[in-house]
Every structure is written in structure tokens, then in C-alpha cells.
Design an enzyme around this catalytic site. Structure first.
Site, PDB file in Angstrom:
ATOM      1  N   ASP A  96       0.971  -0.828   0.200  1.00  0.00           N
ATOM      2  CA  ASP A  96       0.633   0.109  -0.243  1.00  0.00           C
ATOM      3  C   ASP A  96       1.168   1.171  -0.161  1.00  0.00           C
ATOM      4  O   ASP A  96       0.644   2.681  -0.437  1.00  0.00           O
ATOM      5  CB  ASP A  96      -0.839   0.091   1.040  1.00  0.00           C
ATOM      6  CG  ASP A  96      -0.058  -0.607   2.180  1.00  0.00           C
ATOM      7  OD1 ASP A  96       0.716  -0.565   2.522  1.00  0.00           O
ATOM      8  OD2 ASP A  96      -0.948  -0.017   3.892  1.00  0.00           O
ATOM      9  N   ASP A  99       6.945   4.098   3.326  1.00  0.00           N
ATOM     10  CA  ASP A  99       6.987   4.911   4.063  1.00  0.00           C
ATOM     11  C   ASP A  99       8.874   5.104   4.952  1.00  0.00           C
ATOM     12  O   ASP A  99       9.255   5.389   3.975  1.00  0.00           O
ATOM     13  CB  ASP A  99       6.744   4.971   5.907  1.00  0.00           C
ATOM     14  CG  ASP A  99       6.570   5.959   6.367  1.00  0.00           C
ATOM     15  OD1 ASP A  99       7.011   7.185   6.156  1.00  0.00           O
ATOM     16  OD2 ASP A  99       5.973   5.580   7.786  1.00  0.00           O
ATOM     17  N   PHE A 148      -0.612  11.917   6.844  1.00  0.00           N
ATOM     18  CA  PHE A 148      -0.994   9.880   7.610  1.00  0.00           C
ATOM     19  C   PHE A 148      -2.109  10.134   6.722  1.00  0.00           C
ATOM     20  O   PHE A 148      -2.648  10.664   6.660  1.00  0.00           O
ATOM     21  CB  PHE A 148      -1.265  10.368   9.004  1.00  0.00           C
ATOM     22  CG  PHE A 148      -1.702   8.908   9.222  1.00  0.00           C
ATOM     23  CD1 PHE A 148      -0.010   7.796   9.331  1.00  0.00           C
ATOM     24  CD2 PHE A 148      -2.730   8.358   9.427  1.00  0.00           C
ATOM     25  CE1 PHE A 148      -0.759   6.956   9.925  1.00  0.00           C
ATOM     26  CE2 PHE A 148      -3.144   6.944   9.884  1.00  0.00           C
ATOM     27  CZ  PHE A 148      -2.254   6.086   9.443  1.00  0.00           C
ATOM     28  N   ARG A 161     -10.412   1.499   6.324  1.00  0.00           N
ATOM     29  CA  ARG A 161      -9.753   0.187   4.856  1.00  0.00           C
ATOM     30  C   ARG A 161     -10.676   1.003   3.644  1.00  0.00           C
ATOM     31  O   ARG A 161     -10.241   0.212   2.774  1.00  0.00           O
ATOM     32  CB  ARG A 161      -9.576  -0.749   5.287  1.00  0.00           C
ATOM     33  CG  ARG A 161      -8.278  -0.891   6.542  1.00  0.00           C
ATOM     34  CD  ARG A 161      -8.014  -2.603   6.275  1.00  0.00           C
ATOM     35  NE  ARG A 161      -7.067  -3.128   7.648  1.00  0.00           N
ATOM     36  CZ  ARG A 161      -5.711  -2.481   7.506  1.00  0.00           C
ATOM     37  NH1 ARG A 161      -5.002  -2.243   6.463  1.00  0.00           N
ATOM     38  NH2 ARG A 161      -5.326  -2.647   8.831  1.00  0.00           N
TER      39      ARG A 161
HETATM   40  P1  5GP Z   1       7.163   1.385   6.587  1.00  0.00           P
HETATM   41  O1  5GP Z   1       8.134  -0.023   6.966  1.00  0.00           O
HETATM   42  O2  5GP Z   1       7.975   1.731   5.080  1.00  0.00           O
HETATM   43  O3  5GP Z   1       8.023   2.184   7.059  1.00  0.00           O
HETATM   44  O4  5GP Z   1       6.192   1.113   6.474  1.00  0.00           O
HETATM   45  C1  5GP Z   1       5.718   0.868   5.794  1.00  0.00           C
HETATM   46  C2  5GP Z   1       4.310  -0.208   6.680  1.00  0.00           C
HETATM   47  O5  5GP Z   1       3.539   1.609   7.482  1.00  0.00           O
HETATM   48  C3  5GP Z   1       2.578   0.694   5.322  1.00  0.00           C
HETATM   49  O6  5GP Z   1       2.602  -0.912   5.405  1.00  0.00           O
HETATM   50  C4  5GP Z   1       1.740   0.939   6.615  1.00  0.00           C
HETATM   51  O7  5GP Z   1       1.576   0.180   6.820  1.00  0.00           O
HETATM   52  C5  5GP Z   1       2.380   1.925   7.212  1.00  0.00           C
HETATM   53  N1  5GP Z   1       1.934   2.660   7.632  1.00  0.00           N
HETATM   54  C6  5GP Z   1       2.907   4.032   6.830  1.00  0.00           C
HETATM   55  N2  5GP Z   1       2.118   5.651   6.337  1.00  0.00           N
HETATM   56  C7  5GP Z   1       1.073   5.677   6.741  1.00  0.00           C
HETATM   57  C8  5GP Z   1       0.255   6.054   6.792  1.00  0.00           C
HETATM   58  O8  5GP Z   1       0.201   7.460   6.361  1.00  0.00           O
HETATM   59  N3  5GP Z   1      -0.914   5.350   7.018  1.00  0.00           N
HETATM   60  C9  5GP Z   1      -1.613   4.651   7.074  1.00  0.00           C
HETATM   61  N4  5GP Z   1      -2.994   3.664   7.096  1.00  0.00           N
HETATM   62  N5  5GP Z   1      -0.211   3.204   7.110  1.00  0.00           N
HETATM   63  C10 5GP Z   1       1.197   3.374   7.498  1.00  0.00           C
END
Ligand code: 5GP
Length: 171
Positions: A96, A99, A148, A161
């Protein structure tokens, strides 16, 4: 919670169709496995597959990431992949959002250990400004600012969702 629309349904559909066509061109004559990262990528995976006109399979993997106090995220495997579902196959990990990049980096290494024919990454939303590890997805539908976001599979405490658009929380 006040949620504003960031990406509407029409723009999602149009861009996902473009990504599906791009993947089809890149894998001409090859079969691919869309490996959806639960739970957030479910809507994106389904819509991407509906627009994809080549031979494909679907599979699922689930991880949880926890953010420690010193901001070193730890990733736990919740639903693993089986070696026979990966070995000698063209895996496309579908997420999805990227980050920090930790989840995708972990998953790519995880898949590589099972000897895929190839592995690529496809993401709906990319928050590039927040990256802490060196990671770039192969297919990015929408680069976004550091907001966010919820909806279209993405949650806030498991809620929202089901929104048909990508929204952001208005402060
Ligand atoms: P990463 O490992 O890249 O830091 O994080 C990925 C995960 O963090 C995503 O799959 C998601 O579950 C969560 N995440 C990061 N940013 C957001 C956001 O803005 N909204 C939501 N709902 N989840 C996020």
C-alpha cells in the site's frame, strides 16, 4: 476524525490501469505472481489484477512492523510465503505505502532467499521524504507528501480501510 480526499476513485483507477499496462509490457511472455502485502494492499492488488491482461497468479504475505523508542523498526512475519510459491517465479510484491522503506527492504530479502526467478516491488503510495533505508520501488503509482493517509485499504487503528478513495487526516 476529519478526512479529506487526497486521491479520488477516478484518478486511482486511471493510474492503476497505467501501472498494469507497464507491468504487462515489462513481463511480455512471462507469468507473474502478485504477492499482496496484507492487509493494506488488498484493494490495490485486486484493482491492479483486474486491469492486468497477462498471465498471473496471486499470493499473500503479512508482516507487522513495530517502532521502538529509538526508532529502529522491527518486522515480524505473521503470514509467511511457501518456498514452492516463490521458487522460479516472477514475484511482484504489492504494498500500500512505502514510508521508512524497512518493510519492503525486509520483504525483498525474504523473497530472494526462496530463489525466485525475479523479484520486483510495486507500491500505491510513496512517502519518499520519510525514507530511513535505501529503497526505491520498481513501480510507484503516486508519490505523496508526508501525510498520514487512510482509505482504499489503509487503516487508522483498523478503521477506514473501506473508504473508496485515499484520504488524509486533517489536523
Ligand atoms: P515502512 O516499513 O515503509 O516504514 O512502513 C510501511 C507500513 O507502514 C505500511 O505498510 C503501512 O502499514 C504503514 N504506514 C506508513 N505510513 C502510513 C500512512 O500514512 N497511513 C497508514 N494507514 N499506514 C501507514
Amino acid at each position: 476524525m476529519n478526512i479529506d480526499v487526497l486521491i479520488n476513485e477516478k484518478d486511482l483507477e486511471k493510474r492503476i490501469e497505467e501501472i498494469a499496462e507497464q507491468i504487462k509490457k515489462d513481463y511480455e511472455g512471462e507469468e507473474v505472481v502478485f504477492c499482496s502485502v496484507l492487509k493494506g494492499a488488498i484493494f490495490f492488488t485486486v484493482d491492479l489484477m483486474k486491469k492486468y491482461t497477462g498471465d498471473c497468479e496471486v499470493n499473500f504475505v503479512r508482516v507487522s512492523s513495530y517502532q521502538g523508542e529509538n526508532s529502529t523498526g522491527t518486522i515480524t512475519m505473521k503470514i509467511p510465503l511457501k518456498k514452492e510459491d516463490v521458487e522460479n517465479k516472477n514475484i511482484i510484491l504489492v504494498e500500500d505505502i512505502v514510508d521508512t522503506g524497512r518493510t519492503f527492504k525486509y520483504l525483498v530479502e525474504y523473497v530472494k532467499e526462496m530463489n525466485p526467478k525475479s523479484v520486483k516491488t510495486c507500491v500505491l503510495l510513496d512517502k519518499k521524504a520519510r525514507r530511513v533505508v535505501d529503497f526505491n520501488a520498481d513501480y510507484v503509482a503516486f508519490p505523496i507528501d508526508d501525510l498520514f493517509v487512510v482509505g482504499y485499504g489503509l487503516d487508522y487503528d483498523e478503521k477506514y480501510r473501506n473508504l473508496p478513495f485515499v484520504g488524509y487526516v486533517r489536523k
